[in-house]
Design a protein around this motif. Sequence first.
Motif, mmCIF file in Angstrom:
data_model
loop_
_atom_site.group_PDB
_atom_site.id
_atom_site.type_symbol
_atom_site.label_atom_id
_atom_site.label_comp_id
_atom_site.label_asym_id
_atom_site.label_seq_id
_atom_site.Cartn_x
_atom_site.Cartn_y
_atom_site.Cartn_z
ATOM 1 N N THR A 19 -7.193 -5.304 2.567
ATOM 2 C CA THR A 19 -7.016 -5.692 3.756
ATOM 3 C C THR A 19 -5.933 -4.741 4.653
ATOM 4 O O THR A 19 -6.493 -4.334 5.757
ATOM 5 C CB THR A 19 -6.333 -7.154 4.245
ATOM 6 N N GLN A 20 -4.998 -4.257 3.985
ATOM 7 C CA GLN A 20 -4.203 -3.297 4.804
ATOM 8 C C GLN A 20 -4.845 -1.964 4.810
ATOM 9 O O GLN A 20 -5.048 -1.075 5.678
ATOM 10 C CB GLN A 20 -2.953 -2.850 3.919
ATOM 11 N N LEU A 21 -5.867 -1.693 3.791
ATOM 12 C CA LEU A 21 -6.981 -0.349 3.748
ATOM 13 C C LEU A 21 -7.800 -0.560 5.044
ATOM 14 O O LEU A 21 -7.857 0.482 5.736
ATOM 15 C CB LEU A 21 -7.491 -0.310 2.710
ATOM 16 N N ALA A 22 -8.320 -1.700 5.263
ATOM 17 C CA ALA A 22 -9.171 -1.894 6.265
ATOM 18 C C ALA A 22 -8.360 -1.801 7.644
ATOM 19 O O ALA A 22 -9.012 -1.227 8.859
ATOM 20 C CB ALA A 22 -9.854 -3.432 6.256
ATOM 21 N N LEU A 23 -7.164 -2.193 7.638
ATOM 22 C CA LEU A 23 -6.295 -2.358 9.080
ATOM 23 C C LEU A 23 -6.298 -0.770 9.188
ATOM 24 O O LEU A 23 -6.110 -0.246 10.526
ATOM 25 C CB LEU A 23 -4.933 -2.959 8.814
ATOM 26 N N SER A 24 -5.864 0.075 8.476
ATOM 27 C CA SER A 24 -5.509 1.454 8.652
ATOM 28 C C SER A 24 -6.822 2.196 8.920
ATOM 29 O O SER A 24 -6.743 3.057 10.099
ATOM 30 C CB SER A 24 -5.149 2.225 7.219
ATOM 31 N N THR A 25 -8.003 2.092 8.321
ATOM 32 C CA THR A 25 -9.438 2.394 8.875
ATOM 33 C C THR A 25 -9.586 2.063 10.274
ATOM 34 O O THR A 25 -9.867 2.812 11.199
ATOM 35 C CB THR A 25 -10.356 1.792 8.027
ATOM 36 N N ALA A 26 -9.392 0.774 10.827
ATOM 37 C CA ALA A 26 -9.447 0.483 11.975
ATOM 38 C C ALA A 26 -8.638 1.039 13.150
ATOM 39 O O ALA A 26 -9.074 1.466 14.243
ATOM 40 C CB ALA A 26 -9.428 -1.252 12.189
ATOM 41 N N LEU A 27 -7.390 1.390 12.541
ATOM 42 C CA LEU A 27 -6.428 1.992 13.511
ATOM 43 C C LEU A 27 -6.798 3.587 13.824
ATOM 44 O O LEU A 27 -6.805 4.002 14.888
ATOM 45 C CB LEU A 27 -4.844 1.901 12.573
ATOM 46 N N LEU A 28 -7.294 4.337 12.463
ATOM 47 C CA LEU A 28 -7.831 5.571 12.755
ATOM 48 C C LEU A 28 -8.958 5.755 14.013
ATOM 49 O O LEU A 28 -9.250 6.459 14.658
ATOM 50 C CB LEU A 28 -8.105 6.195 11.531
ATOM 51 N N ALA A 29 -9.860 4.605 13.943
ATOM 52 C CA ALA A 29 -10.987 4.445 14.536
ATOM 53 C C ALA A 29 -10.687 4.336 16.079
ATOM 54 O O ALA A 29 -11.192 4.973 17.008
ATOM 55 C CB ALA A 29 -12.149 3.461 14.099
ATOM 56 N N ALA A 30 -9.607 3.434 16.270
ATOM 57 C CA ALA A 30 -9.017 3.441 17.463
ATOM 58 C C ALA A 30 -8.387 4.525 18.159
ATOM 59 O O ALA A 30 -8.635 4.730 19.346
ATOM 60 C CB ALA A 30 -8.149 2.101 17.373
ATOM 61 N N LEU A 31 -7.967 5.152 17.257
ATOM 62 C CA LEU A 31 -6.940 6.502 17.883
ATOM 63 C C LEU A 31 -7.913 7.681 18.010
ATOM 64 O O LEU A 31 -7.758 8.340 19.095
ATOM 65 C CB LEU A 31 -6.074 7.056 16.765
ATOM 66 N N CYS A 203 0.157 7.353 2.522
ATOM 67 C CA CYS A 203 0.321 6.665 1.179
ATOM 68 C C CYS A 203 -0.234 5.188 1.248
ATOM 69 O O CYS A 203 -0.190 4.697 2.214
ATOM 70 C CB CYS A 203 2.053 6.619 0.834
ATOM 71 N N GLY A 204 -0.988 4.939 0.386
ATOM 72 C CA GLY A 204 -1.601 3.736 0.217
ATOM 73 C C GLY A 204 -0.784 2.578 -0.868
ATOM 74 O O GLY A 204 -1.421 1.587 -0.823
ATOM 75 N N CYS A 205 0.286 3.045 -1.238
ATOM 76 C CA CYS A 205 1.154 2.093 -1.883
ATOM 77 C C CYS A 205 1.528 1.049 -1.127
ATOM 78 O O CYS A 205 1.704 0.945 -0.054
ATOM 79 C CB CYS A 205 2.317 2.825 -2.451
ATOM 80 N N GLY A 206 1.748 -0.194 -2.018
ATOM 81 C CA GLY A 206 2.121 -1.385 -1.370
ATOM 82 C C GLY A 206 3.493 -2.104 -2.315
ATOM 83 O O GLY A 206 3.869 -1.056 -3.293
#
Length: 253
Positions: A19-31, A203-206
């Motif tokens: 989910t957080q990875l998808a959120l990061s992907t969506a963020l980059l698309a928006a930017l 970083c993709g760590c959680g």
Amino acid sequence: MPTPPQVSDNPEVQSHYVTQLALSTALLAALRRLWPIVRPMDLAETFPAYRDATAAVVNKFSQASISLSGDYYEALRDDAGVTDPFRLPTIDPLSDEQIRAYLDTVVGDLESPAEFMDEFAAGIQQKVEAATQKVVADAGRSMVMGALQMDKTALGFARVAHPDACAFCLTLAMRGAVYKSRQTAGQIPPNTLGQVNRYHDNCGCGVQPLFVGDYELPDHVKAAQDLYNEATAFTGPGEHVNAFRRALAASRR
């Protein structure tokens, strides 16, 4: 999005990572939809408008990261059979003003020779994307850490690293369920920008909160631990991480 790596056998941990990875992907698309605001040959004049729009977007994504991380924390707590009453802390994302200040610090001087302006602007874009990914991820990590600090039933937490994580992140994940505080996790008190995590850019760590004492390292972290032990068997103090980094790079080639 490519198939996400398996970071944990725990379904909640794996789901939160995805989910957080998808959120990061969506963020980059928006930017990237905002980037046309910037004119490379007029960078100093046009970047501030892009920065301001970016700050507003990052704030919204940070709020989403915090909300998702709160759900994640409560789900793991429920799965562990914890029934003690608990209320999640209130975590505020960085304000637009803080994000703008952070981006100005990250980007630095916007002047460059005209013949290199396209390449220079592309480098600016990469810096902004890396920095904002960290801001959004840190917002979620702060929710989990804040909850851990307040929850008397929590034993601690483990760092969640993906199989392709860097050597430093994997060494932290190898420690398993040893973390009890921000300091032992390599974190810091909030600075002027509101940052509390020493996670690097991209970083993709959680963070996996722990409520029972039976945590076991994921298989890919066990494999990294074996490689670490082999690589550092004959190294001196202060040389372990570099030796492991070289061995890890060789194993991935």
